[in-house]
Design an enzyme around this catalytic site. Structure first.
Site, PDB file in Angstrom:
ATOM      1  N   CYS A   1      32.506 -46.513 -13.096  1.00 23.19           N
ATOM      2  CA  CYS A   1      33.342 -47.040 -14.531  1.00 23.19           C
ATOM      3  C   CYS A   1      34.368 -48.141 -14.266  1.00 23.19           C
ATOM      4  CB  CYS A   1      33.746 -45.507 -14.534  1.00 23.19           C
ATOM      5  SG  CYS A   1      34.435 -46.182 -16.341  1.00 23.19           S
TER       6      CYS A   1
ATOM      7  N   CYS B   1      41.521 -45.659 -13.322  1.00 23.09           N
ATOM      8  CA  CYS B   1      42.468 -44.665 -13.811  1.00 23.09           C
ATOM      9  C   CYS B   1      42.863 -44.253 -12.521  1.00 23.09           C
ATOM     10  CB  CYS B   1      40.995 -42.928 -14.341  1.00 23.09           C
ATOM     11  SG  CYS B   1      40.730 -44.024 -15.845  1.00 23.09           S
TER      12      CYS B   1
ATOM     13  N   CYS C   1      41.229 -40.883 -10.264  1.00 25.34           N
ATOM     14  CA  CYS C   1      38.771 -40.696 -10.442  1.00 25.34           C
ATOM     15  C   CYS C   1      38.033 -41.218  -9.219  1.00 25.34           C
ATOM     16  CB  CYS C   1      38.895 -41.315 -11.858  1.00 25.34           C
ATOM     17  SG  CYS C   1      36.663 -41.034 -12.677  1.00 25.34           S
TER      18      CYS C   1
ATOM     19  N   CYS D   1      29.544 -29.103 -22.167  1.00 25.07           N
ATOM     20  CA  CYS D   1      30.468 -30.370 -22.244  1.00 25.07           C
ATOM     21  C   CYS D   1      29.712 -32.016 -21.163  1.00 25.07           C
ATOM     22  CB  CYS D   1      31.908 -30.782 -21.869  1.00 25.07           C
ATOM     23  SG  CYS D   1      33.222 -29.276 -22.389  1.00 25.07           S
TER      24      CYS D   1
ATOM     25  N   CYS E   1      29.737 -30.399 -26.553  1.00 28.05           N
ATOM     26  CA  CYS E   1      31.053 -31.463 -26.339  1.00 28.05           C
ATOM     27  C   CYS E   1      30.703 -32.363 -25.740  1.00 28.05           C
ATOM     28  CB  CYS E   1      31.851 -30.422 -25.909  1.00 28.05           C
ATOM     29  SG  CYS E   1      34.014 -31.272 -25.394  1.00 28.05           S
TER      30      CYS E   1
ATOM     31  N   CYS F   1      39.586 -31.960 -28.801  1.00 26.19           N
ATOM     32  CA  CYS F   1      39.328 -31.439 -27.448  1.00 26.19           C
ATOM     33  C   CYS F   1      40.291 -32.373 -26.407  1.00 26.19           C
ATOM     34  CB  CYS F   1      38.290 -30.799 -26.320  1.00 26.19           C
ATOM     35  SG  CYS F   1      38.679 -30.446 -24.737  1.00 26.19           S
TER      36      CYS F   1
ATOM     37  N   ARG G   1      42.934 -24.069 -22.144  1.00 24.27           N
ATOM     38  CA  ARG G   1      41.280 -24.081 -20.723  1.00 24.27           C
ATOM     39  C   ARG G   1      42.312 -23.977 -19.250  1.00 24.27           C
ATOM     40  NH1 ARG G   1      37.642 -27.707 -22.300  1.00 24.27           N
ATOM     41  NH2 ARG G   1      37.118 -25.847 -23.568  1.00 24.27           N
TER      42      ARG G   1
END
Length: 366
Positions: free
Chosen positions: A54, A58, A61, A98, A130, A190, A262
């Site tokens: 990616c 972040c 991450c 998901c 999802c 979500c 969640r």
């Protein structure tokens, strides 16, 4: 106490968060019972359909290409691979799959078409679907909805103020704009965040202000405890305490009474007793399976043993909203526009992110 509001202030939320623990727990449990079956928990399985590489920075991450972690990247999974994983999840008690892809944003083309086919395939298995694919345009959200998507995940991560201390490659407003694009369809939202990234309590309240003032509020809100991964800028963060986690769950339940809260990343660091307190405080959804994208998660059998011990039962699919219809690719009425949206790149410098990036560069030269 059961009133649905969209005008919560940070001061009000802080007052709730800082209540005496037993009082907070009692109020949250009361709100929970007014809007949900306290003995039912929605179970989701999170599947990384494209891992690593990616371009984002972040700080939490391990999938960011600029950090030196041990994550093994993989190309986009096939539809058949995803179907096999979905069937496995269903047999383990999950009602939702998901699918997460390590993308900054969705791009029209063969890979997105493949994801749309994954959505169609899982929806036909009588499971909620999802996706979390990064930023999406209104047209892309409509194509996902047409394929049968049930929910789209796009976390705010933290307050708008603290967000700038964690991420420099995308803007907070882009997160809100993506949620707004999803809201123009019949897909549920979500959205949640992470605690334990070095933020203060005011930042946690700020995140809940951003989420609770959305109208409608998200149907699902993940509360993640940071899993500090070696090689990421946040690798030295200490685990968040269970008391902070319970307070965050309880406060979320009170200000977002109809949302499914969640209990997400960080459960491997919690005892059964700690998780039980979270369920009592209003958590009524978990991720099952031994991995959440790239970080550890409790084994499915362990979760089912915990459910049995606590008298909990998995929620059936499509309990909160009817199953969406699936339109086959050849019958689609929504064409790809080949969009190239200009999502924000603030690109301010975050010292710890830059330091982690330097480590990655030095390691690649060895």
């Amino acid at each position: 106490m059961s009133e649905m509001r969209h005008n919560w202030t940070k001061e009000e939320i802080l007052e709730i968060y800082n209540k005496p623990f037993m009082e907070l727990l009692y109020e949250a449990a009361t709100v929970h019972r007014l809007h949900h079956d306290p003995n039912t928990v929605q179970v989701s399985t999170l599947l990384s359909i494209k891992t690593g590489g990616c371009s984002e920075d972040c700080g939490y991450c391990p999938q960011a290409a600029r950090y030196h972690t041990d994550i093994e990247g993989n190309d986009l999974m096939s539809v058949q691979q995803v179907k096999a994983q979905a069937l496995r999840a269903k047999s383990g008690g999950s009602s939702r799959v998901c699918m997460g892809a390590a993308w900054r944003n969705v791009k029209d083309g063969e890979e997105f078409d493949q994801v749309l086919e994954m959505v169609r395939t899982i929806n036909k298995l009588e499971m909620e679907v999802c996706c979390t694919l990064g930023m999406v345009t209104e047209n892309q959200a409509k194509r996902l909805a047409e394929a049968g998507l049930y929910a789209y995940n796009h976390n705010l991560d933290s307050s708008e103020e603290y967000y700038k201390e964690v991420i420099s490659t995308r803007g907070y407003q882009d997160r809100l704009d993506t949620i707004d694009n999803v809201r123009k369809t019949n897909v549920t939202v979500c959205s949640g965040g992470i605690i334990g990234m070095g933020e203060n309590i005011e930042d946690r309240a700020g995140m809940l202000v951003a989420l609770s003032t959305l109208n409608p509020q998200p149907e699902s809100t993940p509360i993640n405890a940071l899993v500090a991964v070696e090689g990421t800028p946040l690798e030295d963060q200490k685990p968040v305490s269970i008391w902070d986690m319970v307070r965050m769950v309880a406060t979320t339940r009170i200000v977002m009474p109809e949302t499914q809260v969640r209990l997400s990343a960080g459960r491997t660091q919690m005892t059964r007793e700690g998780q039980a307190m979270c369920f009592f405080a209003g958590a009524n959804s978990i991720f099952a399976g031994d991995k959440l994208l790239t970080t550890p998660n409790p084994d499915v059998d362990e979760d089912m043993k915990m459910f049995e011990l606590l008298g909990l039962k998995p929620q059936k699919p499509f309990t909160k909203k009817v199953q969406p219809a699936t339109v086959e690719a050849q019958d689609s009425q929504i064409e790809a526009l080949g969009e190239k949206p200009r999502w924000t790149r603030p690109e301010h410098k975050i010292e710890r992110n830059e330091a982690a990036r330097t480590v990655r560069k030095e390691a690649s030269q060895d």
